[in-house]
Design an enzyme around this catalytic site. Structure first.
Site, PDB file in Angstrom:
ATOM      1  N   ARG A  10       8.992  -8.066  37.920  1.00  0.00           N
ATOM      2  CA  ARG A  10       9.649  -7.569  39.023  1.00  0.00           C
ATOM      3  C   ARG A  10       9.721  -8.696  40.079  1.00  0.00           C
ATOM      4  O   ARG A  10      10.670  -8.855  40.902  1.00  0.00           O
ATOM      5  CB  ARG A  10       8.763  -6.251  39.411  1.00  0.00           C
ATOM      6  CG  ARG A  10       9.180  -5.027  38.750  1.00  0.00           C
ATOM      7  CD  ARG A  10      10.529  -4.808  38.476  1.00  0.00           C
ATOM      8  NE  ARG A  10      11.392  -4.406  39.573  1.00  0.00           N
ATOM      9  CZ  ARG A  10      12.584  -4.428  39.721  1.00  0.00           C
ATOM     10  NH1 ARG A  10      13.321  -4.947  38.814  1.00  0.00           N
ATOM     11  NH2 ARG A  10      13.127  -4.357  40.876  1.00  0.00           N
ATOM     12  N   CYS A 149       1.066  -6.653  48.239  1.00  0.00           N
ATOM     13  CA  CYS A 149       2.184  -6.014  49.197  1.00  0.00           C
ATOM     14  C   CYS A 149       1.701  -5.289  50.279  1.00  0.00           C
ATOM     15  O   CYS A 149       2.123  -5.627  51.389  1.00  0.00           O
ATOM     16  CB  CYS A 149       3.437  -5.339  48.359  1.00  0.00           C
ATOM     17  SG  CYS A 149       2.725  -3.938  47.370  1.00  0.00           S
ATOM     18  N   HIS A 176       2.849   4.777  48.475  1.00  0.00           N
ATOM     19  CA  HIS A 176       3.267   3.821  47.713  1.00  0.00           C
ATOM     20  C   HIS A 176       4.326   4.310  46.486  1.00  0.00           C
ATOM     21  O   HIS A 176       4.003   5.176  45.833  1.00  0.00           O
ATOM     22  CB  HIS A 176       2.322   2.847  47.383  1.00  0.00           C
ATOM     23  CG  HIS A 176       2.593   1.413  46.628  1.00  0.00           C
ATOM     24  ND1 HIS A 176       3.405   1.281  45.531  1.00  0.00           N
ATOM     25  CD2 HIS A 176       2.104   0.174  47.370  1.00  0.00           C
ATOM     26  CE1 HIS A 176       3.565  -0.186  45.516  1.00  0.00           C
ATOM     27  NE2 HIS A 176       2.786  -0.592  46.302  1.00  0.00           N
ATOM     28  N   THR A 179       4.540   2.279  40.113  1.00  0.00           N
ATOM     29  CA  THR A 179       4.658   0.757  39.212  1.00  0.00           C
ATOM     30  C   THR A 179       4.486   0.956  37.957  1.00  0.00           C
ATOM     31  O   THR A 179       4.195   2.106  37.626  1.00  0.00           O
ATOM     32  CB  THR A 179       3.695  -0.030  40.324  1.00  0.00           C
ATOM     33  OG1 THR A 179       2.416   0.442  39.806  1.00  0.00           O
ATOM     34  CG2 THR A 179       3.814   0.048  41.704  1.00  0.00           C
TER      35      THR A 179
END
Length: 326
Positions: A10, A149, A176, A179
């Site tokens: 990513r 991040c 969030h 992922t």
């Protein structure tokens, strides 16, 4: 600045998109990419991206080369980077997520790169750097972590608040997006909550951001706690920060000072519009503060809400810190 990318996931693919979007004469040259996946797979995943949409240019492959808009990028497929010749590389961007020990983190240097920047928290790094928080400590460090991040959004903000009014204590919740650490369907994970299907539930879990803030801003160590809620969204996350200020403050002057500091920052942003997460996709800032959601309660409690594209913004900071290192 001559770069190489190790790990074309990513972050690696997003970094390449940003490099290709730079104007001619930007001074960045990508010498090679290393990933264990087949080249055809890497090319396909670069061209067709579920988050950022299809790449609008031409993507082809030639033997061991990825060709994007006529730019030839050599590709290697080693699971041990130290076996590759990286002579001439100023900074290796290690985007594999596995450079967590010093022996793995140093493989890029052993292969000939001058320095290595790791795209995540890493105990194997000599230093963790967050732009807007502690880049003045960079010096000539050879193995550097770009933190996470969330830390890239949180650390510059809390430093700014601390300079304006002082921080007594604070708590941060990051909302969030899911992922790859979460499964698509229920499957065993070390964290029981994260073993549940990532796109079906909001999942309370932990975040490394508060530990990393302690590392990059030691003057605030022990004052900031944090947690995370993973939500069924593919991109763009948020920081919800509640601060107990160290002194009595007036809301108008405090928010005015914060807005002025954000406006002067090259990595933070502010919006007065009632935006939702999808509006922030592919924004390059580390954090975009939502003005309508930012307020004070009484004279000492400050609540700040901000958005961040956890892939695009973080990739932008990778390139920024790599420039400083080079």
């Amino acid at each position: 600045m001559r770069l190489a990318i190790n790990g074309f996931g990513r972050i690696g693919r997003t970094i390449l998109r940003q490099i290709l979007a730079l104007p001619q004469g930007s001074g960045i040259e990508l010498l090679c990419v290393n990933d264990i996946a087949p080249l055809q797979t890497c090319a396909y995943l670069f061209q067709y991206d579920s988050t950022f949409g299809p790449y609008q240019g031409q993507v082809e492959t030639e033997q061991d080369t990825l060709v994007v808009d006529g730019l030839h990028i050599p590709f290697t497929h080693s699971d041990d980077l130290s076996r590759i010749d990286l002579a001439g590389v100023d900074v290796l961007l290690d985007c594999t997520g596995i450079a967590r020990t010093s022996d793995v983190a140093r493989r890029g240097v052993q292969a000939g790169a001058r320095k290595v920047l790791i795209s995540g928290p890493s105990p194997g790094a000599e230093l963790t750097v967050v732009l807007g928080a502690n880049e003045d400590q960079l010096g000539d460090a050879q193995i550097v972590s770009n933190a996470s991040c969330t830390t890239n959004g949180l650390a510059p903000l809390v430093k700014m608040i601390h300079q304006i009014a002082g921080i007594d204590t604070a708590h941060m919740t990051t909302i969030h997006c899911y992922t790859n650490s979460q499964p698509m369907v229920d499957a065993p994970r070390g964290d029981l909550a994260r073993s549940r299907a990532g796109a079906m539930s909001m999942v309370p879990t932990t975040t490394s951001a508060t530990h990393l803030v302690n590392e990059v801003l030691p003057e605030l160590a022990g004052r900031i706690s944090g947690a995370a809620v993973r939500v069924p969204s593919a991109s763009v996350s948020a920081v919800d920060l509640v601060v107990q200020l160290a002194q009595d403050c007036d809301e108008e002057s405090t928010l005015g000072a914060l807005r002025a500091a954000v406006d002067a920052s090259p990595i933070l942003g502010w919006t007065d519009l009632p935006l939702v997460s999808s509006d922030l996709r592919a924004r390059p800032e580390s954090l975009v503060i939502a003005g309508p959601e930012t307020r004070m309660t009484g004279s000492r409690q400050l609540r700040i809400f901000g958005w961040y594209d956890n892939e695009w913004g973080f990739s932008a900071r990778m390139l920024d810190v790599a420039r400083l290192m080079a």
